[in-house]
Design a protein around this motif. Structure first.
Motif, PDB file in Angstrom:
ATOM      1  N   CYS A 103       0.846  -1.200   0.000  1.00  0.00           N
ATOM      2  CA  CYS A 103       0.000   0.000   0.000  1.00  0.00           C
ATOM      3  C   CYS A 103       0.878   1.246   0.000  1.00  0.00           C
ATOM      4  O   CYS A 103       1.742   1.401   0.867  1.00  0.00           O
ATOM      5  N   GLY A 110      -0.925  -4.752  -0.001  1.00  0.00           N
ATOM      6  CA  GLY A 110      -1.950  -4.153  -0.842  1.00  0.00           C
ATOM      7  C   GLY A 110      -2.010  -4.818  -2.199  1.00  0.00           C
ATOM      8  O   GLY A 110      -1.277  -5.768  -2.480  1.00  0.00           O
ATOM      9  N   SER A 111      -2.870  -4.302  -3.036  1.00  0.00           N
ATOM     10  CA  SER A 111      -2.973  -4.803  -4.401  1.00  0.00           C
ATOM     11  C   SER A 111      -3.266  -3.631  -5.330  1.00  0.00           C
ATOM     12  O   SER A 111      -3.778  -2.593  -4.916  1.00  0.00           O
ATOM     13  N   ASN A 113      -5.107  -1.583  -8.197  1.00  0.00           N
ATOM     14  CA  ASN A 113      -6.446  -1.414  -8.728  1.00  0.00           C
ATOM     15  C   ASN A 113      -6.558   0.004  -9.282  1.00  0.00           C
ATOM     16  O   ASN A 113      -6.322   0.965  -8.562  1.00  0.00           O
ATOM     17  N   THR A 117      -1.948   1.310  -5.850  1.00  0.00           N
ATOM     18  CA  THR A 117      -1.713   0.121  -5.034  1.00  0.00           C
ATOM     19  C   THR A 117      -2.067   0.488  -3.603  1.00  0.00           C
ATOM     20  O   THR A 117      -1.434   1.357  -2.999  1.00  0.00           O
ATOM     21  N   ARG A 118      -3.103  -0.153  -3.106  1.00  0.00           N
ATOM     22  CA  ARG A 118      -3.643   0.176  -1.793  1.00  0.00           C
ATOM     23  C   ARG A 118      -4.045  -1.086  -1.036  1.00  0.00           C
ATOM     24  O   ARG A 118      -4.381  -2.101  -1.627  1.00  0.00           O
ATOM     25  N   CYS A 119      -4.082  -0.962   0.288  1.00  0.00           N
ATOM     26  CA  CYS A 119      -4.627  -2.005   1.137  1.00  0.00           C
ATOM     27  C   CYS A 119      -6.153  -1.806   1.171  1.00  0.00           C
ATOM     28  O   CYS A 119      -6.664  -0.816   0.653  1.00  0.00           O
ATOM     29  N   LYS A 120      -6.847  -2.713   1.805  1.00  0.00           N
ATOM     30  CA  LYS A 120      -8.317  -2.603   1.873  1.00  0.00           C
ATOM     31  C   LYS A 120      -8.739  -1.332   2.608  1.00  0.00           C
ATOM     32  O   LYS A 120      -9.714  -0.688   2.241  1.00  0.00           O
ATOM     33  N   GLU A 121      -8.026  -0.982   3.650  1.00  0.00           N
ATOM     34  CA  GLU A 121      -8.379   0.201   4.449  1.00  0.00           C
ATOM     35  C   GLU A 121      -8.275   1.497   3.652  1.00  0.00           C
ATOM     36  O   GLU A 121      -9.057   2.422   3.826  1.00  0.00           O
ATOM     37  N   HIS A 122      -7.276   1.600   2.765  1.00  0.00           N
ATOM     38  CA  HIS A 122      -7.031   2.833   2.011  1.00  0.00           C
ATOM     39  C   HIS A 122      -7.464   2.745   0.551  1.00  0.00           C
ATOM     40  O   HIS A 122      -7.055   3.580  -0.266  1.00  0.00           O
ATOM     41  N   HIS A 123      -8.293   1.802   0.236  1.00  0.00           N
ATOM     42  CA  HIS A 123      -8.693   1.528  -1.144  1.00  0.00           C
ATOM     43  C   HIS A 123      -9.141   2.772  -1.894  1.00  0.00           C
ATOM     44  O   HIS A 123      -8.775   2.983  -3.047  1.00  0.00           O
ATOM     45  N   ASP A 124      -9.926   3.631  -1.266  1.00  0.00           N
ATOM     46  CA  ASP A 124     -10.510   4.802  -1.956  1.00  0.00           C
ATOM     47  C   ASP A 124      -9.820   6.108  -1.608  1.00  0.00           C
ATOM     48  O   ASP A 124     -10.260   7.176  -2.016  1.00  0.00           O
TER      49      ASP A 124
END
Length: 127
Positions: A103, A110-111, A113, A117-124
């Protein structure tokens, strides 16, 4: 990246980051590190390893080999060099691969998208 984090990396790796003192026609380092703080550890480690490789080069070859730009591009961390050899290219390729799973905001797993590249918490979240 926050300026104090940039400064820590630049000061520890003066050969690699001597481009910070060059005019914009020769380096984009005047723009700073254009990436999130979550990649600090990755960038620091890659910078130290690259600095070691540069120190092993003959001075004539080393003189023209420096980082020109550090940027997040298409969701991965990239260091663009003025010149590159196979050892540095391999190291920087590993940096790109690792950054695609880290992330760029917090450094957690992270991954990629939508070119981030972000973790689930910082996705947006933007950095």
């Amino acid at each position: 990246m926050k300026k104090h984090l940039e400064r820590e990396i630049i000061e520890a790796n003066p050969i690699l980051y001597r481009g910070v003192h060059l005019p914009p026609t020769r380096s984009l380092m005047y723009r700073g590190f254009e990436c999130g703080d979550g990649w600090f550890a990755l960038l620091k480690e890659a910078s130290i390893k690259t600095e070691r490789l540069l120190k092993k080069m003959p001075k004539k070859e080393r003189r023209n080999n420096y980082a020109m730009h550090v940027i997040s591009k298409h969701g991965c961390l990239r260091i663009y060099m003025s010149l590159i050899n196979e050892h540095i290219e391999k190291l920087l390729s590993e940096l790109v691969t690792t950054s695609l799973h880290t992330c760029e905001i917090c450094g957690s797993e992270g991954s990629r998208n939508n070119d981030k590249t972000r973790c689930k918490e910082h996705h947006d979240e933007a950095y």
